[in-house]
Design an enzyme around this catalytic site. Structure first.
Site, PDB file in Angstrom:
ATOM      1  N   GLU A   1       4.930  -3.928  -8.293  1.00 58.44           N
ATOM      2  CA  GLU A   1       4.173  -3.547  -7.080  1.00 58.44           C
ATOM      3  C   GLU A   1       2.660  -3.567  -7.333  1.00 58.44           C
ATOM      4  O   GLU A   1       1.906  -2.737  -6.814  1.00 58.44           O
ATOM      5  CB  GLU A   1       4.677  -2.219  -6.511  1.00 58.44           C
TER       6      GLU A   1
ATOM      7  N   ASP B   1       0.855  -1.205   0.000  1.00 59.34           N
ATOM      8  CA  ASP B   1       0.000   0.000   0.000  1.00 59.34           C
ATOM      9  C   ASP B   1       0.885   1.248   0.000  1.00 59.34           C
ATOM     10  O   ASP B   1       0.621   2.219  -0.720  1.00 59.34           O
ATOM     11  CB  ASP B   1      -0.900   0.040   1.245  1.00 59.34           C
TER      12      ASP B   1
END
Ligand code: CAA
Length: 385
Positions: free
Chosen positions: A363, A240
């Site tokens: 990612e 995140d």
């Protein structure tokens, strides 16, 4: 709402930009061509505090917030996308989880060498058979007395070759899916593991991407981050935050491509006037500029939400999704504006296309960002209904 940066943020932005202008922009083409890890640049980045931006000062870091990190990432990546990803993986994927989930002893042992750049960090989650489905990993870390014995192969590891500190996500209880996953800090000097294939990539060629091979690698139990079974959450929380860094990297790449296209459009003439005077070119420039501003606003939204202690996973996914797709669009148009010169290596336009492309993949792919955003949006809707 005031979007004016405060003094500290402005100072960090200016410092990172001055460094990128002087040290990175002139070197980026050579770094790409040679495909060698830019150790000297990384050492200078560390001296500026860029390798431990959010690490508390007591552990030799700069003690700054996420907005500061995003601003610096944008500038560094504008100068050199490879330096951007080296910095991003090191800060977001290694320093952050140790800071957030490590105990006092782990922070004291691992953070100072990372924050000062004496050591480079890497994050090992993906495997040959699991990328987007992170919980589908096979690597195991089975307890044996005071150690875990690690077996398995990790793939796509940024900084894999240089890193001596690795945040490893592995199954300590393979019978469980994500609830059997744990996070360990592996000190490569204390717990040696192998470096497998070194990837020959399309872009970001100055950063290494390797596989890591664990064969009965013994890692002290004292290096477990949090509790056994916390590893999937550690990975998700880490990503995140990491996605804000990659969004800022994408923004930096988009910006440099835009700036160069803008300059070229004022220099190149056709049909008796500079090409920037043609509506077709102006339309492209207008779309590029608008995309870039929107990406920056989303990044600042995610960064300030994180800094305020609010839920920010949806915003970081939005920032990463929009900034990476912006980078792809902007770099594509920048190459188009350069015409034939964009397709050859005398100019940088083709490198920016190559460097931008990976930001839509690592990612979390754009598809995973959409999944995260959709899940969050639907659960907000369900909570309102
Ligand atoms: N924060 C905290 N907890 C979270 C979370 C988050 N953001 N997301 C999920 N979780 C928790 C859930 O609450 C759930 O917990 P409980 O069991 O307690 O209920 C648990 O994790 C499992 O969640 P899901 O059921 O949602 O898990 P899933 O298997 O469906 O996967 C996913 C979710 C979002 C698709 C996830 O697998 C994912 O993010 N995949 C992409 C992985 C990725 O980005 N990989 C990139 C690798 S790093 C890299 O690129 C290398 C590099 O060096 C640059």
């Amino acid at each position: 709402m005031d979007l004016t940066l405060q003094d500290t943020h402005q100072m960090i932005q200016e410092t990172a930009k001055a460094f990128a202008d002087k040290e990175l922009l002139p070197a980026a083409q050579k770094i790409d061509k040679e495909g060698v890890f830019p150790s000297e640049k990384v050492a200078k980045m560390a001296a500026l505090g860029l390798m431990g931006m959010a690490v508390p000062e007591q552990y030799d870091g700069a003690g700054l917030d996420t907005l500061a990190y995003a601003l610096a990432m944008e500038e560094i990546s504008r100068g050199c996308a490879s330096c951007g990803v080296i910095m991003s993986a090191h800060n977001s994927l290694v320093c952050d989880p140790i800071k957030l989930f490590g105990n006092a002893d782990q922070r004291r042992r691992f953070l100072p060498p990372l924050a000062t750049g004496r050591r480079i960090g890497c994050f090992a989650l993906s495997e040959p058979g699991s990328g987007s489905d992170a919980a589908g990993m096979r690597t195991t870390a089975i307890r044996d007395g005071d150690h875990y014995v690690v077996n398995g192969t990790k793939n796509w590891i940024t900084n894999g070759q240089e890193a001596q500190t690795c945040v490893l996500i592995a199954h300590t209880n393979p019978a469980e899916r994500h609830r059997g996953i744990s996070a360990l800090v592996v000190d490569r000097l204390e717990s040696p593991y192998g470096i497998g294939k070194v990837e020959d990539k399309f872009g970001i060629k100055g950063s290494s991407t390797t596989s890591l091979v664990f064969e009965d690698t013994r890692v002290p139990v004292a290096n477990l981050l949090g509790q056994e079974g916390d590893g999937f959450k550690v990975a998700m929380v880490t990503l995140d935050g990491g996605r804000i860094g990659i969004a800022a990297q994408a923004l930096g790449i988009a910006r440099v491509a835009f700036e160069e296209a803008l300059r070229y459009s004022r220099e190149r003439s056709a049909f008796g006037k500079v090409i920037g005077d043609f509506g077709a070119i102006q339309e492209m420039l207008a779309d590029m500029a608008t995309d870039i501003e929107a990406a920056r606003l989303l990044i600042w939204r995610a960064a300030t939400a994180k800094d305020a202690g609010q839920k920010y996973g949806k915003f970081s996914a939005m920032a990463k999704l929009h900034a990476s797709e912006t980078a792809a669009r902007v770099c594509h148009k920048a190459l188009q504006i350069h015409g034939g010169y964009g397709y050859v290596k005398d100019y940088n336009a083709e490198r920016h296309v190559r460097d931008a492309r990976i930001t839509e993949i690592y990612e979390g792919t754009s598809e995973i960002q959409r999944l995260v955003i959709a899940r969050e949006t639907l659960s907000e809707y369900a909570a309102m209904a």
